[in-house]
Design an enzyme around this catalytic site. Structure first.
Site: not given
Length: 507
Positions: A265-267, A270
């Site tokens: 995921s993007k999380r 990040d």
């Protein structure tokens, strides 16, 4: 007669394209090219509430950057235009009506409150699923429970309605997935999905089946998350009478987090400092920026090679493939069923390998842009020479600047460990003599710089090991780096002598 290979990548323009979607597009592209087929880009924008401005352009820019542009579709035209689903609304309505006329679909007039009440009743009754299906529809307001006059009256009054698929019970629905083999599901596990929404737009399920049929799609290669929907799509092909021309399905394994626990995921990106989007993306709503592989310095060739290996392998020891070679070797049969860990370190390794083969002059253009921004004067020739020396020691092009600033600035500090171990009176004397010997040289090349050093060492009767690290520190301030003699040649005689003299006074 063998069916012409036609595949499509059909993203929704709801934001930045996830790197998993890029892999899906790549596999479609490779399969099409391997089989002399057609790769189509279709935009599935039926959910207008989730439409994000700029997302479609982002998808097209991604393909352009990677060099896997479609043969047909949005931005490219073709015989089955339009390729944007929002522009094909009338087509879907016609086919939905066809299902209603055949008794395979029906109107449903239930309000959101009535639907909530139905789910609550099923929940209280401890039903396995609180869904609208062949059992629960019998208690709802639809064209199966109302008589024909009531249905006509409600429609004439413009009461909002949806069109639902009428799924019969106790049917075995099967398909052969090219990756997973035989998949069989009972129709009892499929609810009466909405086909046309109250705004007149189709759902994904209806639109993608109709479009795949009308566009003669031969193979549907898509993510594993669509596997639960595949039996529903098979059912639609059967209800339309298109079973004989149904495409073959291949559901790709998920891209997993680096530790293998869950979907990437993007999380995750990040949190760990790596991109999960091909290009940098700025959310038009909140202005939040997400990093992109391109802006981080990844080369398109490296990304293609990296993504190809996330779920597929060629069956050989070879790891570095050009796009042409990927096309030649690709086969769906060699795609794994299990999810692929997103090993970003492997992605960096691929980038490092490809960076070594980028022409020095190409890298020099990027370096010159940085130098101009930093107000540093440098010739194109010198910039190319620096890139040639640095590119095998870095992972990303911008690191040529960040790790190669010693080419442009005299050291302000010197590696302490080398100073303590190697910077002694003998080394200082030899290095000082080397500077004097350099001053007599005309055009300083790396070979001449080395020859002069050997002469000085020979006069002092010592080996290179006695002074090389100390000499490097005097000139660059660093303990390591590219071969020192070419560095000296790039710096030039005057700059090298100046740095040595400064080090002899400062250390």
């Amino acid at each position: 007669m063998k069916k012409e290979v036609r595949v499509r990548f059909a993203p929704s323009p709801t934001g930045a394209l996830h790197i998993g979607g890029v892999r899906t597009a790549l596999y479609n592209y490779l399969f099409a090219k391997k089989n002399n087929g057609t790769f189509i880009l279709r935009i599935e924008d039926t959910d207008q509430t989730r439409y994000v401005p700029g997302a479609e352009e982002y998808i097209k820019e991604t393909f352009k950057w990677l060099g896997i542009e479609p043969d047909e579709g949005v931005g490219h035209g073709g015989p089955h235009a339009p390729y944007r689903q929002s522009e094909r609304k009338d087509i879907y309505l016609k086919y939905a009506q066809q299902l209603i006329d055949a008794g395979r679909a029906y109107y449903a007039f239930d309000t959101p409150e009535e639907l909530d009440a139905m789910r609550e009743r099923l929940k209280q009754a401890k039903a396995d699923n609180q869904v609208y299906d062949s059992l629960s529809r019998q208690t709802m307001r639809n064209s199966l429970t109302l008589d024909a006059d009531e249905v006509k009256q409600v429609i004439d009054q413009k009461v909002p309605y949806v069109i639902r698929l009428k799924v019969d019970r106790n049917q075995e629905i099967g398909l052969v997935d090219m990756i997973r083999g035989q998949v069989t599901v009972s129709s009892d596990h499929i609810d009466d999905k909405v086909l046309m929404k109250s705004d007149g737009m189709p759902t994904y399920h209806l639109a993608n089946v109709i479009d795949d049929h009308l566009m003669n799609i031969s193979h549907v290669i898509r993510g594993e998350e669509w596997l639960p929907s595949a039996p529903l799509h098979v059912l639609l092909y059967q209800y339309f009478g298109w079973a004989d021309s149904m495409p073959q399905f291949a559901h790709l394994p998920l891209l997993l987090k680096p530790d293998g626990n869950g979907k990437l995921s993007k999380r995750d990106g990040d949190k760990h400092g790596y991109p999960v989007f091909p290009l940098e993306w700025t959310d038009p709503t909140g202005g939040e920026k997400s990093m992109g592989f391109r802006e981080q310095g990844y080369l398109p060739e490296a990304i293609l090679n990296f993504l190809a290996f996330l779920g597929w392998n060629p069956g050989t020891e070879q790891e570095l493939f050009t796009l042409h070679e990927l096309v030649q070797h690709f086969s769906i049969e060699r795609i794994n069923k299990s999810g692929a860990k997103f090993d970003i370190e492997k992605g960096k390794w691929f980038n490092q390998q490809y960076l070594k083969n980028v022409p020095d002059t190409t890298l020099a253009s990027g370096l010159m842009t940085i130098l101009t921004r930093e107000n540093i004067s440098c010739s194109q020739e010198k910039a190319a020479a620096i890139c040639g020396l640095m590119k095998e020691r870095v992972t990303f092009p911008q690191e040529i600047w960040t790790t190669g600033q010693f080419f442009f600035f005299q050291p302000e500090a010197y590696d302490e460990k080398v100073i303590q171990k190697k910077w002694n009176e003998e080394a200082k004397t030899i290095i000082g003599d080397y500077a004097k010997a350099l001053s007599a040289a005309d055009t300083l090349t790396s070979d001449l710089a080395l020859s002069i050093l050997h002469d000085v060492l020979e006069r002092h009767g010592v080996g290179a090991g006695k002074v090389m690290q100390a000499l490097r520190v005097a000139i660059t301030g660093l303990a390591g780096g590219p071969d020192l003699m070419p560095v000296i040649a790039v710096l030039g005689k005057e700059e090298t002598i100046k740095r040595i003299e400064h080090a002899l006074k400062s250390i």
